[in-house]
Design an enzyme around this catalytic site. Sequence first.
Site, PDB file in Angstrom:
ATOM      1  N   GLU A 137      -6.821   4.762  -0.015  1.00 20.24           N
ATOM      2  CA  GLU A 137      -6.433   5.315   1.316  1.00 20.24           C
ATOM      3  C   GLU A 137      -6.111   6.675   1.048  1.00 20.24           C
ATOM      4  OE1 GLU A 137      -3.098   2.810   2.953  1.00 20.24           O
ATOM      5  OE2 GLU A 137      -4.688   1.473   3.787  1.00 20.24           O
ATOM      6  N   CYS A 195       1.110  -8.204   5.158  1.00 20.09           N
ATOM      7  CA  CYS A 195       0.651  -6.531   5.176  1.00 20.09           C
ATOM      8  C   CYS A 195      -0.738  -6.612   4.771  1.00 20.09           C
ATOM      9  CB  CYS A 195       1.558  -6.251   4.030  1.00 20.09           C
ATOM     10  SG  CYS A 195       3.443  -5.921   4.569  1.00 20.09           S
ATOM     11  N   ASP A 196      -1.084  -5.404   4.576  1.00 22.46           N
ATOM     12  CA  ASP A 196      -2.539  -4.712   4.505  1.00 22.46           C
ATOM     13  C   ASP A 196      -3.710  -5.677   4.236  1.00 22.46           C
ATOM     14  OD1 ASP A 196      -0.507  -2.772   5.097  1.00 22.46           O
ATOM     15  OD2 ASP A 196      -1.603  -1.181   4.566  1.00 22.46           O
ATOM     16  N   LYS A 197      -3.492  -6.049   2.855  1.00 23.01           N
ATOM     17  CA  LYS A 197      -4.570  -6.679   2.413  1.00 23.01           C
ATOM     18  C   LYS A 197      -4.482  -8.352   2.711  1.00 23.01           C
ATOM     19  CE  LYS A 197      -6.021  -2.752   1.731  1.00 23.01           C
ATOM     20  NZ  LYS A 197      -5.078  -2.078   2.434  1.00 23.01           N
ATOM     21  N   SER A 235      -4.844   5.025   5.593  1.00 25.89           N
ATOM     22  CA  SER A 235      -3.896   4.215   5.873  1.00 25.89           C
ATOM     23  C   SER A 235      -3.878   4.076   7.416  1.00 25.89           C
ATOM     24  CB  SER A 235      -2.675   4.834   5.410  1.00 25.89           C
ATOM     25  OG  SER A 235      -1.595   4.088   6.205  1.00 25.89           O
ATOM     26  N   ASP A 272       0.942  -1.292   0.136  1.00 21.79           N
ATOM     27  CA  ASP A 272      -0.095  -0.064  -0.133  1.00 21.79           C
ATOM     28  C   ASP A 272       0.806   1.156   0.047  1.00 21.79           C
ATOM     29  OD1 ASP A 272      -2.098  -1.773   0.260  1.00 21.79           O
ATOM     30  OD2 ASP A 272      -3.313  -0.549   1.747  1.00 21.79           O
ATOM     31  N   CYS A 304       5.354  -2.167   8.191  1.00 18.61           N
ATOM     32  CA  CYS A 304       5.871  -1.081   8.855  1.00 18.61           C
ATOM     33  C   CYS A 304       5.748  -1.072  10.195  1.00 18.61           C
ATOM     34  CB  CYS A 304       5.011  -0.048   7.950  1.00 18.61           C
ATOM     35  SG  CYS A 304       5.432   0.210   6.190  1.00 18.61           S
TER      36      CYS A 304
END
Length: 616
Positions: free
Chosen positions: A491, A122-124, A517, A81, A195
């Site tokens: 985002e 990570c995010d998704k 985000s 992202d 992150c």
Amino acid sequence: MPKYRSATTTYGRNMAGARALWRATGMTDSDFGKPIIAVVNSFTQFVPGHVHLRDLGKLVAEQIEASGGVAKEFNTIAVDDGIAMGHGGMLYSLPSRELIADSVEYMVNAHCADAMVCISNCDKITPGMLMASLRLNIPVIFVSGGPMEAGKTKLSDKIIKLDLVDAMIQGADPKVSDDQSNQVERSACPTCGSCSGMFTANSMNCLTEALGLSQPGNGSLLATHADRKQLFLNAGKRIVELTKRYYEQNDESALPRNIASKAAFENAMTLDIAMGGSTNTVLHLLAAAQEAEIDFTMSDIDKLSRKVPQLCKVAPSTQKYHMEDVHRAGGVLGILGELDRAGLLNRNVKNVLGLTLPQTLEQYDITVTQDEAVKKMFRAGPAGIRTTQAFSQDCRWDSLDDDRAAGCIRSLEYAYSKDGGLAVLYGNFAENGCIVKTAGVDDSILKFTGPAKVYESQDEAVEAILGGKVVEGDVVVIRYEGPKGGPGMQEMLYPTSFLKSMGLGKACALITDGRFSGGTSGLSIGHVSPEAASGGTIALIEDGDTIAIDIPNRSIQLQLSEAEIAARREAQEARGDKAWTPKNRQRQVSFALRAYASLATSADKGAVRDKSKLGG
């Protein structure tokens, strides 16, 4: 008693062809009859949170084989992202969640796998795999790649901690020199891993612990630390035990829907509110609950947000603490321990280790455990050495942070705030709700009223912010960026970061039917539902309209009469085929994204596909 799913492809003369192909993958006579376990990896060189995962699937597979199973690995896609942010690439991020969920379903069902180990980060990726796991409802264990170490650099003779958001803010701040911006950029992301703050990736990996689908330490133990290897080894062994419990002993407690029950979802959301997690987690938990056929809605989240305090404060809400500090303070089990003592958790839940919540806390809560190995694990710390290698260091903190009065994790008595880190707001242009990360909102702007500055794309808003057209007191409205309208629900980290760069971080509000985000802070309100493209009232807001935000009272209002709103709605409908679409936006949307948009629901439904359109 359930039969191994894999027997469909390994048993009987009519499956000779399938067995011949299995043999070509390395299977032998002795393997037929063993459980076939999918190792669902997500290695890619595009994403720092996944760059170190290539060999970890093999590590898990070896343990599966040694424990009496057959391991078969495949990979999913993984979108970064942060790299996709701020341009057309962000349109693809949220839709990738559905692709990941579908691809896992396709692979597992096509080959009749019996169980899974999901290697996400990570995010998704974690949400996509979680959705697939609950959809398939076969034994599963999650083990993620782990958090990145926080960056560090020396500015004005002081060592400060950094993360991705700092690089973005400094890069856009005209007052920051090129040399300083470059220094921060080079220092912000020093290692592999997700992150380093309580952004979406780390929030979701913490929530898999609270759901019971991953092991203690999964959410906070650094990607670089040697101790994390044990999580992968244990996952390979444990998944074989879970698989045999279900298929050979008819023990349905081994299934993910029985572990991640509604009570577990409530615990996960309670954790999220207490730790000030990413607002994206709301979207993903709602989506996962639908896959599990659990009645868990925005209303449930609203109720929890009104009673759960904020017990942990981590970047981006403060630069003092990052995930490495959360781990030192006891990680997810440290926060859950305080929530349990406050009477805020459902205790009748179990995890993939077969432990109840009280049993897990007794062993893994650093404030009560007598297990020295557990205490040692939570002292795992950063090395401060740039690397893309997993398990590359074994540094430890000299002591644990068990100070619940002034440490990273607080007790109820010493909570950062009696109100939690997330809140659901309702009003006449967010009838189905919207979300704000209160952990990142300054106390001075918990109530905010101002004139609207309306933009029909993130790009248009960014241009206005950097061009000085947004001033103190404004309420920036970015619409047609929802799941359907974007499409893809971008985002808005760049607009919020640039508001900070322009000195407006505590002087403006930003409202959108898009999302934020996990790195976002400030008065940033997202997930406005229904979205503009679905006929939401946010589409009717005009420049200069007054918007009143009242977080303590969970209210957000467009200060117009019902008659005026109705008149504007009538005018919008009169546009015919162009109704509920941006008037001036020029955006190329691919066929793949149009297909996603055609089925997308608004954020209050988790932005999942509208099953009613598919006869579901």
